[in-house]
Design an enzyme around this catalytic site. Structure first.
Site, PDB file in Angstrom:
ATOM      1  CB  CYS A   2      -0.358  -0.064   1.302  1.00  0.00           C
ATOM      2  SG  CYS A   2      -2.035  -1.509   1.798  1.00  0.00           S
ATOM      3  NE  ARG A  27       4.380   1.405  -2.202  1.00  0.00           N
ATOM      4  CZ  ARG A  27       5.388   1.474  -1.415  1.00  0.00           C
ATOM      5  NH1 ARG A  27       6.125   2.037  -1.675  1.00  0.00           N
ATOM      6  NH2 ARG A  27       5.275   0.530  -0.073  1.00  0.00           N
ATOM      7  CD1 TRP A  77      -1.904  -5.083  -4.341  1.00  0.00           C
ATOM      8  CD2 TRP A  77      -1.438  -5.700  -2.536  1.00  0.00           C
ATOM      9  NE1 TRP A  77      -1.910  -6.230  -4.587  1.00  0.00           N
ATOM     10  CE2 TRP A  77      -1.494  -6.925  -3.181  1.00  0.00           C
ATOM     11  CE3 TRP A  77      -1.751  -6.886  -1.135  1.00  0.00           C
ATOM     12  CZ2 TRP A  77      -1.544  -8.446  -3.807  1.00  0.00           C
ATOM     13  CZ3 TRP A  77      -0.735  -7.928  -0.887  1.00  0.00           C
ATOM     14  CH2 TRP A  77      -1.290  -8.798  -2.093  1.00  0.00           C
ATOM     15  CG  ASN A 103       1.139   0.872   3.842  1.00  0.00           C
ATOM     16  OD1 ASN A 103       0.571   1.885   3.375  1.00  0.00           O
ATOM     17  ND2 ASN A 103       2.403   1.820   2.635  1.00  0.00           N
ATOM     18  N   GLY A 104       0.975  -2.575   6.519  1.00  0.00           N
ATOM     19  CA  GLY A 104       1.141  -3.754   6.819  1.00  0.00           C
ATOM     20  C   GLY A 104      -0.053  -4.605   7.328  1.00  0.00           C
ATOM     21  CD  GLU A 484      12.720 -11.588 -15.158  1.00  0.00           C
ATOM     22  OE1 GLU A 484      12.163 -11.714 -14.506  1.00  0.00           O
ATOM     23  OE2 GLU A 484      12.478  -9.489 -15.354  1.00  0.00           O
ATOM     24  CE  LYS A 488       9.339  -8.674 -16.310  1.00  0.00           C
ATOM     25  NZ  LYS A 488       9.495  -7.937 -14.723  1.00  0.00           N
ATOM     26  CD  GLU A 491       6.128  -9.335 -12.936  1.00  0.00           C
ATOM     27  OE1 GLU A 491       6.387  -9.395 -12.058  1.00  0.00           O
ATOM     28  OE2 GLU A 491       6.804  -9.427 -14.257  1.00  0.00           O
ATOM     29  CG  HIS A 507      12.401 -34.778 -18.740  1.00  0.00           C
ATOM     30  ND1 HIS A 507      13.007 -35.993 -18.020  1.00  0.00           N
ATOM     31  CD2 HIS A 507      14.270 -33.720 -18.653  1.00  0.00           C
ATOM     32  CE1 HIS A 507      14.374 -36.062 -18.169  1.00  0.00           C
ATOM     33  NE2 HIS A 507      14.995 -34.833 -19.093  1.00  0.00           N
ATOM     34  CE  LYS A 606       9.572  -1.941  -9.201  1.00  0.00           C
ATOM     35  NZ  LYS A 606       9.276  -2.349 -10.825  1.00  0.00           N
TER      36      LYS A 606
HETATM   37  C1  G6P Z   1       7.082  -7.733  -6.144  1.00  0.00           C
HETATM   38  C2  G6P Z   1       7.450  -7.075  -7.680  1.00  0.00           C
HETATM   39  C3  G6P Z   1       8.100  -7.354  -8.936  1.00  0.00           C
HETATM   40  C4  G6P Z   1       9.834  -7.853  -7.846  1.00  0.00           C
HETATM   41  C5  G6P Z   1       9.252  -8.223  -6.856  1.00  0.00           C
HETATM   42  C6  G6P Z   1      10.644  -8.252  -5.530  1.00  0.00           C
HETATM   43  O1  G6P Z   1       6.605  -9.551  -7.263  1.00  0.00           O
HETATM   44  O2  G6P Z   1       6.293  -7.195  -8.972  1.00  0.00           O
HETATM   45  O3  G6P Z   1       8.398  -7.207  -9.917  1.00  0.00           O
HETATM   46  O4  G6P Z   1      10.532  -8.373  -8.728  1.00  0.00           O
HETATM   47  O5  G6P Z   1       7.880  -7.803  -6.140  1.00  0.00           O
HETATM   48  O6  G6P Z   1      11.034  -7.175  -5.160  1.00  0.00           O
HETATM   49  P1  G6P Z   1      12.144  -6.145  -4.480  1.00  0.00           P
HETATM   50  O7  G6P Z   1      11.833  -4.674  -4.751  1.00  0.00           O
HETATM   51  O8  G6P Z   1      12.645  -7.733  -3.416  1.00  0.00           O
HETATM   52  O9  G6P Z   1      13.617  -6.397  -6.262  1.00  0.00           O
END
Ligand code: G6P
Length: 611
Positions: A2, A27, A77, A103-104, A484, A488, A491, A507, A606
């Site tokens: 949040c 975020r 969030w 937040n938290g 990765e 992407k 996501e 496999h 984020k």
């Molecule tokens: C979230 C984000 C990802 C990111 C991950 C780790 O899931 O959506 O894009 O890779 O957190 O975040 P950090 O800030 O620890 O790299």
């Protein structure tokens, strides 16, 4: 996850709060709200969805827009209770005197709720956060700061808090345990926020709260007290990022802007870090002498999401370049698995935000076990960077898009620099060191060459955007690159995409291959490329459409695959970077073609500050 913004000062409070929330939109959130003080009361506006919905609701309330003095705002969030207007913050106590953004997660919220209910409090939302407003009200005896201090003592769990009260018009109180709060210091005005993005248009002077801190802000003063309620000095840091860095400019999305920034951000990551006399790297934030570095017997990398994938690429570098055993741990596993860590183990937590809860917990666990810990973070002054005590900043600038792009390539660049440093500290000779240093310096140019092909990638992506399932396959350091690429795609376009080691395809997953399951094959000319040709043939034999990423001029692969994206010729160390940039563009254009919200994908945040 949040976002929080708070303000006290002479400007239009609503304006500062709404602008601040917009800068926090990245975020990830489902609802938003703000509270300001009018002469009579706390005035609250809330809305589901985007900040523009909140803005529209706020504009209908002239009193709200006209208010000056203290105010707080939040993007939520959902954790406790569905996304709804009622569950959106700020929350009020029953008298409407105290407003709280949080937040938290409050872990003892059920106990608090039943205690407060038995004392006559009526809860209107399903959130854990609302309990804090009632608790402050219960603790209040005329002094807001004392009431917040007493209330937070009764909270178990994590919080970043902003509190205002109609009884104390210019006063803004903040508190932190486990969820970041940064204070922005202005002239005749002060701010709080969950990260620096909303502060940049007003000030560069910031102060990060530590866990247990409580901050008391008026327009002219900032005072911080620790858990024992003793005033403490917290260092004032200066942020180099300017507000423009957090603007979209002419790009349609932050993600596209950040993809295009990569030649520059990687150059920033490298700047001043290559020692041409020693053909090694200079990483002063590590604070380790050559002797200490030489005594490292093992590297353990911990991270989540893209940061973990970057770590998986780093694993190849440490073993291949520096000859040091390396392994990667999903940060949550690291924490709970009770890993074997010795004093000569170097633990490298990787985190763009520096706030990810599991990665932070891994830092604490590693430090507790006596390991050397050095964090790779992008956000200067973030909790992980501070708690690790030593590390290497990425210098990639603010990353706003939820899907990580430029931070990922800077993480890999830093890992390559560190492997060069550790290699030269051991068996790697000066000539090989010089070769790797050259390769590092060529990275921005390699990325530029991929960006030049964006129109080709876009065309292919638009054609493939109709598929619902993808496999991404790779070998060697292109295996984590495949993971990765798949991440992407899922996501931002909500397409089912799986990253696999190319050898693992047989496999099990091969059973799924048919004309509806395209395969993105990373077939650059690095070790494993010949085997990749075989794998591509296997996929084609099952009618899977194949997009191959190939080294420019590699005719053999070109003839095998249906579609080809050319990656400039480069070494196996450099290859993950240009390759992933092509995959970032591919995912981006698929998402755009499918009409997805690229910068704020559903359900994602984020920075994941809860476990
Ligand atoms: C979230 C984000 C990802 C990111 C991950 C780790 O899931 O959506 O894009 O890779 O957190 O975040 P950090 O800030 O620890 O790299």
């Amino acid at each position: 996850m949040c976002g929080i913004v708070g303000y006290t000062g002479p400007r239009s409070t609503a304006r500062v709060l709404l602008d601040g929330l917009k800068r926090l939109e990245y975020r990830g959130y489902d609802s938003a709200g703000a509270a300001v003080l009018t002469p009579e009361r706390v005035e609250v506006v809330k809305a589901l969805g985007k900040v523009r919905n909140l803005e529209a609701a706020a504009r209908k309330k002239s009193e709200f827009m006209a208010a000056t003095g203290a105010g707080i705002a939040h993007t939520r969030w959902a954790t406790h209770g569905a996304p709804s207007v009622i569950n959106a913050h700020p929350h009020l106590d029953n008298s409407g005197t105290f407003a709280v953004v949080h937040n938290g997660i409050i872990e003892n919220f059920r106990e608090l709720r039943s205690h407060l209910t038995s004392r006559g409090c009526k809860f209107v939302s399903e959130t854990d956060s609302e309990a804090i407003a009632h608790l402050i009200s219960e603790c209040y005896e005329g002094d807001l700061v004392q009431a917040v201090a007493a209330a937070v003592k009764r909270l178990h769990g994590t919080y970043g808090l902003g509190v205002i009260s109609s009884r104390h018009p210019g006063l803004l109180v903040a508190a932190r345990k486990g969820s970041p709060i940064v204070i922005g210091i202005g002239k005749g005005e002060n701010f709080i926020a969950s990260d620096v993005a909303p502060l940049l248009s007003y000030t560069r002077e910031v102060m990060y709260l530590d866990d247990g801190d409580l901050a008391v802000l008026t327009p002219d003063s900032v005072e911080v007290r620790n858990v024992e309620n003793v005033p403490v000095e917290r260092e004032v840091a200066r942020i180099d990022w300017d507000a423009d860095a957090a603007e979209k400019g002419n790009y349609a999305h932050f993600m596209l802007k950040e993809i295009y920034e990569q030649p520059e951000t990687i150059a920033n990551t490298i700047r001043g870090r290559i020692d041409r006399q020693l053909n090694s790297a200079v990483l002063s934030g590590l604070g380790l002498t050559p002797r200490e570095l030489a005594s490292v017997s093992r590297v353990v990398i911990a991270g989540c999401g893209s940061s973990m994938h970057a770590g998986m690429v780093g694993e190849y570098y440490f073993e291949d370049i520096a000859g040091i055993p390396a392994e990667v741990e999903q940060a949550a596993e690291f924490r709970y698995r009770n890993p074997i860590i010795e004093p000569d183990t170097l633990v490298l937590p990787i985190s763009q935000s520096g706030e990810t809860a599991d990665t932070l917990a891994a830092v604490r666990e590693a430090r507790n076990k006596g390991a050397l810990v050095a964090a790779l973070c992008n956000v200067v002054g973030s909790t992980i960077a501070r708690e690790a005590g030593r590390g290497i900043y990425l210098h990639a600038g603010p990353e706003i898009s939820v899907a990580s792009t430029k931070a990922f390539t800077s993480q890999i660049t830093v890992l390559l620099l560190l492997a060069l440093l550790m290699g030269r500290n051991r068996r790697l000779d000066s000539t090989d060191g010089a070769r790797i240093a050259d390769e590092i310096e060529q990275l921005p140019d390699l990325i530029r060459q991929v960006l030049d092909q964006a129109p080709v990638i876009e065309k292919i992506a638009r054609r493939y955007a109709r598929f619902e399932h993808f496999f991404f396959i790779g070998r060697g350091s292109l295996y984590p690159t495949a993971l990765e690429g798949a991440l992407k795609l899922k996501e931002i376009s909500y397409v089912h995409a799986e990253g696999y080691h190319a050898a693992e395809l047989k496999h099990g997953p091969i059973a799924l291959l048919d004309e509806n399951h395209p395969v993105i094959a990373l077939a650059n000319n690095i070790p494993g490329r010949d085997k990749m040709l075989g794998n591509i043939q296997e996929c084609r034999a099952r009618n899977s459409p194949v997009v191959a990423l190939v080294t420019a001029g590699d005719a053999a692969v070109r003839d095998l695959a249906g579609d080809v994206i050319q990656i400039p010729a480069c070494s196996r160390f450099a290859a993950p970077l240009p390759t992933v940039v092509a995959l970032q563009l591919f995912a981006y254009y698929v998402a755009v073609e499918r009409g997805c919200e690229v910068d704020q994908p559903r359900n994602l945040a984020k920075s994941v500050t809860v476990e």
